[in-house]
Scaffold this motif. Structure first.
Motif, PDB file in Angstrom:
ATOM      1  N   GLY A  54      42.191  83.137  62.242  1.00 10.98           N
ATOM      2  CA  GLY A  54      41.238  84.187  62.562  1.00 10.98           C
ATOM      3  C   GLY A  54      39.939  83.712  63.172  1.00 10.98           C
ATOM      4  N   VAL A  55      39.850  82.423  63.517  1.00  8.59           N
ATOM      5  CA  VAL A  55      38.536  81.886  63.899  1.00  8.59           C
ATOM      6  C   VAL A  55      38.048  82.344  65.268  1.00  8.59           C
ATOM      7  N   THR A  70      35.440  73.917  69.702  1.00 10.41           N
ATOM      8  CA  THR A  70      35.890  73.808  68.309  1.00 10.41           C
ATOM      9  C   THR A  70      37.385  74.075  68.209  1.00 10.41           C
ATOM     10  N   LEU A  71      37.857  75.124  68.889  1.00  8.59           N
ATOM     11  CA  LEU A  71      39.275  75.464  68.820  1.00  8.59           C
ATOM     12  C   LEU A  71      40.133  74.335  69.370  1.00  8.59           C
ATOM     13  N   ALA A  72      39.710  73.731  70.473  1.00  5.41           N
ATOM     14  CA  ALA A  72      40.457  72.608  71.035  1.00  5.41           C
ATOM     15  C   ALA A  72      40.531  71.452  70.034  1.00  5.41           C
ATOM     16  N   GLN A  90      49.735  78.187  69.042  1.00  3.66           N
ATOM     17  CA  GLN A  90      49.086  78.208  70.357  1.00  3.66           C
ATOM     18  C   GLN A  90      49.163  79.605  70.978  1.00  3.66           C
ATOM     19  N   ASN A  91      50.333  80.199  70.959  1.00  9.88           N
ATOM     20  CA  ASN A  91      50.478  81.538  71.522  1.00  9.88           C
ATOM     21  C   ASN A  91      49.745  82.589  70.700  1.00  9.88           C
ATOM     22  N   HIS A  92      49.612  82.348  69.402  1.00 10.12           N
ATOM     23  CA  HIS A  92      48.839  83.267  68.560  1.00 10.12           C
ATOM     24  C   HIS A  92      47.445  83.461  69.150  1.00 10.12           C
ATOM     25  N   PHE A  93      46.769  82.353  69.461  1.00  7.37           N
ATOM     26  CA  PHE A  93      45.411  82.445  69.994  1.00  7.37           C
ATOM     27  C   PHE A  93      45.382  83.010  71.414  1.00  7.37           C
ATOM     28  N   ARG A 120      50.428  86.491  61.701  1.00  9.08           N
ATOM     29  CA  ARG A 120      50.682  85.550  62.801  1.00  9.08           C
ATOM     30  C   ARG A 120      51.306  86.262  63.991  1.00  9.08           C
ATOM     31  N   PHE A 121      50.807  85.921  65.194  1.00 11.39           N
ATOM     32  CA  PHE A 121      51.419  86.364  66.442  1.00 11.39           C
ATOM     33  C   PHE A 121      52.373  85.274  66.922  1.00 11.39           C
TER      34      PHE A 121
END
Length: 403
Positions: A54-55, A70-72, A90-93, A120-121
Motif C-alpha cells: 500500500g505504500v 524508495t519503491l525502487a 511488480q504488476n500490483h504497483f 493483491r493485484f
C-alpha cells in the motif's frame, strides 16, 4: 486470497525498514523454494500484512505515497533475496498506478481501500501467438445492462495465481485499450499454473483464461487515455524491472563473496593461504562491484527523474513532454545497464567461486537462471536505440508502456 490484517506504513523510512526485514526473512529459504518450486503463498501473506503493497497509495486516501526512489529500493532489496518474490508484486504497483492516473474518484476510493487492506493485484496482459506484444486480442464487449463481457486468453500472468484482483488488458469495440479489474474468483475466470520457465520459477507466471466473464462498468478503466499525452506509466513499470535486475546482481555478488571467503581454495600459483587473498580474485571482485555500483547509481538517477516528473505533474496538474521524456530515458539507461549487470554477475559467480559452486545441490545457478529469464521481458537493445536517437537527433521516446 488475502486473509491478513495489513499494517499501514507511514513513510519512506518505514517502507525501507520493512522491506529490509522481509528481505532477510525471505532469503533463508529462497534456494529451497526455487529448487522445489514451492509457491510462496505464506511469504505473500507476510508481504500483504507488512503494508508494503500500500505504500504508493496517495496520502489523501490514507497511504504513504512514497517516492519512486524508495519503491525502487524496496524492489532491489527484495530481489537481492528472492527475485521471484520480488517480481510477483511488480504488476500490483503498475495497476495501482493505472488507477491513480485514470480511475474515477469512486474507483480510486474503493481500490485504494482494498490495497491498504493488503489485497493483491495480479496481471493478465500479455498474449501468446499474436503479431507482437502490443497486439492485444482479448475483447471487452458491452452488455445490455451496461456491464461488459470479457473473453480471451492471457499468458505470462505473473501474480494472477496469488491475486485478489486480476487487472485484465483488453480492447473494446472501439479497439481502444481498457483495464478491467476482475475478482480472482469471478465466474468464467481460470488461472492455470503452467509456468515452466527455467528461472523466476515461483512467480507462477502462467495462463489466465477468460470465458465470457461479466465485469461491472465501475470496474473498467480507460487505459488508452494514458498514452494520449505525456505519461510515466512505462517509466514506473520499467523502473521496477530494473530494480529487480539490480537486486539479482547484488545478491549474486554477495553470494559469490561469501562462497569465496568460506568455501573456496586458493589457486596453487597465487602463493596465498586463502582464496580471499588471491590478488586476481580481488581484482575480479573489484570489477564486478564496480559494475553493480554503476547499475545501482543509474537506478537511483532514474528513480529521481521519475520523482521529479511526478513533482512537476503535481504542481502544474499536468505532466510535460520534457519531464516525461527525461524520466523515460533515465529509466531506459538504468534498465539497459541492470540487464547486462545481472547476467554478467550471475555468470561470474561461477568464475570466481570455482568448480564446487556448480553443484546442483547448492542451487547457486538460480541467480543466473533468474537473471537470464527476467531480463527477457523486453529487449535492452531498443532502450539503447531510443537513447541514441535522443542524444544524436533530440528525438523524444515514444509513448508506450515499455519505456
Amino acid at each position: 486470497m488475502t486473509s491478513v490484517t495489513a499494517h499501514v506504513i507511514a513513510d519512506d523510512a518505514e517502507a525501507l525498514a520493512v522491506a529490509a526485514g522481509l528481505a532477510e526473512a525471505f532469503r533463508t529459504e529462497a534456494p529451497l523454494r526455487d529448487a522445489e518450486r514451492r509457491l510462496p503463498y505464506a511469504e505473500l501473506e507476510q508481504l500483504s500484512a507488512s503494508g508494503l503493497l500500500g505504500v504508493t497509495v496517495p496520502a489523501d486516501h490514507g497511504g504513504a505515497d512514497v517516492r519512486q526512489e524508495t519503491l525502487a529500493e524496496v524492489f532491489r532489496l527484495l530481489a537481492s533475496a528472492d527475485a521471484s518474490l520480488a517480481q510477483i508484486p511488480q504488476n500490483h504497483f503498475v495497476y495501482v498506478n493505472v488507477l491513480r492516473r485514470q480511475g474515477t474518484t469512486e474507483q480510486r476510493k474503493f481500490f485504494f481501500g482494498e490495497v491498504l487492506e493488503g489485497r493483491r493485484f495480479g496481471n493478465a496482459q500479455s498474449e501468446a501467438g499474436t503479431r507482437h506484444v502490443q497486439d492485444i486480442r482479448t475483447r471487452l464487449l458491452p452488455l445490455p445492462d451496461g456491464s461488459h463481457e470479457l473473453t480471451g486468453v492471457k499468458h505470462y500472468s505473473t501474480g494472477a495465481l496469488f491475486a485478489d484482483w486480476i487487472p485484465v488488458l483488453a480492447r473494446a469495440e472501439d479497439d481502444n485499450l481498457y483495464v478491467a479489474y476482475v475478482p480472482r474468483d469471478a465466474d468464467g475466470l481460470t488461472v492455470v499454473d503452467d509456468w515452466d520457465g527455467m528461472g523466476q520459477r515461483t512467480t507462477a507466471s502462467g495462463t489466465v483464461r477468460l470465458d465470457a466473464v461479466t465485469v461491472p462498468a465501475d470496474r473498467v478503466v480507460p487505459h488508452h487515455l494514458t498514452f494520449q499525452g505525456p505519461q510515466l506509466h512505462g517509466a514506473v513499470a520499467q523502473l521496477l524491472h530494473a530494480a529487480i535486475d539490480a537486486g539479482i546482481a547484488g545478491g549474486a555478488l554477495a553470494e559469490a563473496a561469501e562462497f569465496v571467503r568460506t568455501k573456496s581454495r586458493p589457486w596453487f600459483e597465487s602463493g596465498v593461504d586463502t582464496a580471499a587473498e588471491d590478488p586476481l580474485l580481488i581484482q575480479r571482485f573489484g570489477e564486478l562491484d564496480l559494475q553493480v555500483r554503476a547499475s545501482e547509481a543509474l537506478l537511483g538517477v532514474a528513480a529521481r527523474a521519475v520523482d521529479a516528473a511526478r513533482a512537476v505533474d503535481a504542481a502544474r496538474d499536468e505532466l510535460t513532454d520534457a519531464s516525461a521524456a527525461e524520466a523515460s530515458l533515465a529509466v531506459a539507461a538504468a534498465k539497459a545497464h541492470t540487464t547486462a549487470t545481472a547476467v554478467l554477475v550471475a555468470d561470474a559467480l561461477f568464475e570466481v567461486a570455482g568448480t564446487r559452486a556448480a553443484l546442483d545441490s547448492l542451487n547457486l545457478h538460480r541467480y543466473w537462471r533468474d537473471a537470464r529469464t527476467h531480463t527477457l521481458h523486453d529487449p535492452a537493445r531498443w532502450k539503447i536505440q531510443h537513447l541514441g536517437r535522443h542524444v544524436l537527433n533530440g528525438t523524444r521516446p515514444p509513448r508506450h508502456g515499455l519505456l
